[in-house]
Design a protein around this motif. Structure first.
Motif, PDB file in Angstrom:
ATOM      1  N   ALA A  61      19.030 -17.707  -3.517  1.00  0.00           N
ATOM      2  CA  ALA A  61      18.946 -17.595  -4.985  1.00  0.00           C
ATOM      3  C   ALA A  61      19.377 -18.855  -5.777  1.00  0.00           C
ATOM      4  N   TYR A  62      20.753 -19.168  -5.368  1.00  0.00           N
ATOM      5  CA  TYR A  62      21.241 -20.066  -6.011  1.00  0.00           C
ATOM      6  C   TYR A  62      20.636 -21.575  -5.887  1.00  0.00           C
ATOM      7  N   VAL A  65      13.533 -14.403  -5.062  1.00  0.00           N
ATOM      8  CA  VAL A  65      14.227 -14.613  -6.294  1.00  0.00           C
ATOM      9  C   VAL A  65      12.875 -14.370  -7.594  1.00  0.00           C
ATOM     10  N   ALA A  66      13.172 -13.930  -8.472  1.00  0.00           N
ATOM     11  CA  ALA A  66      12.336 -13.746  -9.756  1.00  0.00           C
ATOM     12  C   ALA A  66      12.969 -14.242 -10.871  1.00  0.00           C
ATOM     13  N   GLY A 119      18.259 -12.796  -7.969  1.00  0.00           N
ATOM     14  CA  GLY A 119      18.303 -12.617  -6.557  1.00  0.00           C
ATOM     15  C   GLY A 119      17.904 -11.257  -6.110  1.00  0.00           C
ATOM     16  N   ALA A 120      17.649 -11.209  -4.845  1.00  0.00           N
ATOM     17  CA  ALA A 120      17.471  -9.707  -3.980  1.00  0.00           C
ATOM     18  C   ALA A 120      18.867  -9.181  -3.821  1.00  0.00           C
ATOM     19  N   LYS A 121      19.831  -9.728  -3.930  1.00  0.00           N
ATOM     20  CA  LYS A 121      21.061  -9.328  -3.412  1.00  0.00           C
ATOM     21  C   LYS A 121      21.803  -8.834  -4.713  1.00  0.00           C
ATOM     22  N   GLY A 122      21.306  -8.971  -5.959  1.00  0.00           N
ATOM     23  CA  GLY A 122      21.895  -8.786  -7.321  1.00  0.00           C
ATOM     24  C   GLY A 122      22.384  -9.973  -8.104  1.00  0.00           C
ATOM     25  N   GLU A 123      22.053 -11.252  -7.560  1.00  0.00           N
ATOM     26  CA  GLU A 123      22.681 -12.354  -8.181  1.00  0.00           C
ATOM     27  C   GLU A 123      21.908 -12.487  -9.326  1.00  0.00           C
ATOM     28  N   VAL A 124      22.472 -12.942 -10.476  1.00  0.00           N
ATOM     29  CA  VAL A 124      21.884 -13.426 -11.751  1.00  0.00           C
ATOM     30  C   VAL A 124      22.309 -14.799 -12.072  1.00  0.00           C
TER      31      VAL A 124
END
Length: 155
Positions: A28-29, A91-92, A131-136
């Protein structure tokens, strides 16, 4: 010997779980960094070529696209030399905040853009990627300098 083998198996299991979460957050990063890089490129091209450039964020297609203004037609055309970024499925584009979204012109989930000008400035705004794991991750665009800052709000 059995104790040593059980310790090694336990450590391997713990590390595998940790590495899976670490790898998911780094994917995601990297997508956020690629989007920020596209924005930096737009700023640099606008200054170098003396025409406006836009970075379009499309939540529906999950893409980031660079387009430049054609001085003859005054229309924006997709830059052929730069490949469109298709964000990975984990990632969205969570939200967009630009001058159009503030005025209510852009519908939720509709493509929106940030324009970069030849004097080095840009429109202000921000784009939030999740991201899928809660990353923003938030891309913040500074109007006066045209720079983009990547903010990380991981859990």
């Amino acid at each position: 010997m059995l104790i040593v083998v059980s310790i090694i198996i336990s450590m391997t299991a713990v590390l595998a779980i940790w590495f899976g979460n670490f790898y998911a957050s780094k994917k995601a990063y990297l997508e956020a960094v690629k989007s920020a890089g596209m924005s930096d490129l737009a700023r640099n091209l606008a200054e170098a070529k003396g025409v406006n450039y836009r970075v379009t964020f499309d939540p529906g297609a999950n893409t980031v696209t660079l387009s430049g203004m054609n001085p003859a037609t005054m229309q924006y055309e997709v830059t052929a030399d730069v490949k469109q970024i298709v964000l990975i499925s984990e990632v969205a584009i969570k939200s967009l905040n630009t001058p159009r979204s503030l005025s209510g012109a852009a519908a939720s989930g509709a493509p929106d853009y940030i324009t970069f000008y030849p004097d080095g400035s840009s429109e202000s705004g921000f784009v939030v990627l999740s991201g899928a794991k809660g990353e923003v991750y938030t891309l913040v665009f500074a109007a006066t300098t045209g720079t983009v800052k990547l903010l990380n709000y991981e859990k």
